[in-house]
Motif scaffolding. Structure first.
Motif: not given
Length: 510
Positions: A63-82
């Motif tokens: 929403l803040n226009g930081q899509n690259e940062a958003a992808l980094e956060n999704l990577q963290e989410a994916e890693k923690l779920i595993k």
């Protein structure tokens, strides 16, 4: 990628269960301090909940226009779920994959978006649905997200957790979510009874210190403060740096009247959330409450604490100004500051902050409180009774019962009685308005008649002689309870008193 592929994505993406399809924020803007709160929770939460917060943080970054940062956060989410949900990795990853697809779509990377849609489809097809499924884990993810967003989302969060618990009634995570949602809804018109859900959540999650403090606050309201304080002390001992525990423990001590302890805890929370306007506002309010405490003492009455009160007022003003600088947008933050500035003799600046408060989008409760505070400012600091009366009347037109409404009724009646004793213009008219707002239409009519009689008697043209009997031309004011009426017969007045007619009064205040 072809235009047809893009069109295909646009048909599929809205079917995914994720932050982009939950309609979380109007006009694609998040609450001003939400990112700060989410980041803080990531720092202090148990690992098993961090994936949920990283998903929300990714959406905020987008929403803040930081899509690259958003992808980094999704990577963290994916890693923690595993790590934390290996047995349910696919189900728990559906929201994250949906978010990936949406972010890549907004970046124009359609092939990557399709890649994550394919991953979602592969899992959902096992449940005979191509792009979304019903399962308690997804309801839970939505519930925690809405809880963190707050406001209007809390009711929906409660529904999400209830739905999840239907499938798994003893799940600690779902139980905790429901207890928190019900706690936050307890001040709504249809109050929720959250004491048992809170106790059950603690049974299932004994290490959840945040829920312990919520239970303590509930016990405090039920006059079981000593038991509540034990829970607060235990939570602070086990989670001394967890911000949501510190904030709610501070709230407990503020209600208890231990303002020094409350300020200490709010300041501790501020160390890890230095940009949180809410914390600055709460500290400012604690200093303001300390001033009120001190003003009630005999020493203060004798003027012995004057210097200390001035010092506390400066602290309060400083923290409230910082709260506004940090982006807090609560109308009462502006009026809290305005009131302190007025006490400090800074009337022009106080007026500016009151007008800022009036410019905000206000609920009925906020508008009523603001009219009372501003009327008080006009009456006692600016010595403008007419402006004060206008605001008391506007506040009283909001029929919501509240302490502010009672204060305005009392303040307005004091002004009216003073004006009646002086036979001042419009005094009976004001009394009529007050009686009408109390629902006493019969006495309201009598008051309006008295005001009309005064106007006719005092008109230099002598028009009063055409409408008033000679005995009334030189008559003075009369008490409402003993007044006589000339322009409305008794039968009509009684009809109005029973609610048989509607009175509409217009006029201006002298």
């Amino acid at each position: 990628m072809s235009e047809s592929t893009k069109n295909s994505l646009e048909k599929i993406l809205p079917q995914l269960k994720c932050h982009f399809t939950w309609n979380l924020f109007k006009e694609e803007s998040a609450c001003y301090d939400l990112e700060d709160r989410v980041c803080n929770q990531i720092e202090f939460l148990n690992t098993e909940f961090k994936g949920t917060m990283y998903n929300l943080l990714a959406y905020i970054k987008h929403l803040n226009g930081q899509n690259e940062a958003a992808l980094e956060n999704l990577q963290e989410a994916e890693k923690l779920i595993k790590q934390e949900h290996a047995a349910q990795e696919e189900i728990r990853s559906l929201v994250t994959w949906g978010n990936y697809a949406w972010v890549y779509y907004h970046m124009g990377r359609f092939s990557k978006a399709q890649e994550y849609i394919d991953k979602v489809e592969e899992v959902c097809k096992k449940f005979s649905n191509p792009y979304s499924i019903e399962c308690p884990e997804l309801d839970c993810e939505e519930g925690w997200t809405r809880l963190k967003c707050g406001g209007k989302h809390i009711e929906r969060a409660k529904v999400c957790f209830e739905k999840a618990l239907e499938e798994k009634p003893n799940n600690p995570e779902f139980s905790s979510g429901l207890a928190i949602a019900m706690y936050r809804l307890e001040d709504k018109p249809q109050k929720q009874f959250c004491i048992n859900p809170l106790k059950q959540a603690i049974e299932l999650s004994p290490d959840n210190q945040y829920i312990k403090v919520l239970l303590a606050l509930k016990l405090q309201k039920m006059n079981e403060e000593a038991q509540g304080e034990q829970l607060v002390k235990e939570a602070l001992e086990k989670a001394p740096s967890q911000t949501d525990v510190l904030r709610n423990a501070a709230k407990f001590y503020r209600r208890m009247g231990d303002l020094e302890k409350a300020i200490e805890l709010f300041l501790s929370a501020l160390e890890s959330q230095p940009n949180n306007g809410y914390l600055y506002h709460q500290i400012g309010c604690c200093y303001r409450a300390k001033i009120k405490q001190m003003q009630r003492t005999e020493e203060s009455a004798a003027g012995r604490n004057g210097k200390k009160i001035e010092e506390l007022r400066e602290y309060a003003i400083d923290y409230l100004k910082k709260a506004l600088e940090k982006g807090i947008n609560l109308p009462n933050a502006y009026s809290d500051l305005a009131g302190l500035l007025a006490q400090n003799g800074q009337h022009r600046e106080a007026e500016e902050y009151y007008q800022m408060a009036f410019s905000k989008e206000l609920t009925n409760a906020e508008r009523q409180q603001l009219h009372q505070r501003y009327g008080n400012f006009q009456e006692y600091y600016m010595k403008s009774e007419d402006t004060a009366v206008q605001h008391y009347l506007q506040g009283l037109q909001i029929s919501r019962p509240s302490p502010e409404r009672e204060k305005m009724k009392h303040q307005l009646q004091n002004i009216i009685e003073k004006r009646l004793s002086q036979n001042a213009p419009n005094s009976w008219y004001l009394q009529g308005l007050a009686r009408k707002m109390d629902g006493d239409l019969l006495q309201a009519v009598e008051c309006y008649e008295k005001e009309l009689g005064r106007l006719l008697r005092n008109n230099p043209s002598g028009i009063g002689s055409l409408f008033l009997p000679e005995s009334k031309l030189d008559g003075g004011s009369e008490e409402v309870s003993h007044g006589t009426c000339s322009s409305t017969n008794k039968e009509d007045r009684e009809k109005l008193g029973r609610g048989g007619g509607e009175i509409t009064v217009t006029g201006s205040l002298d």
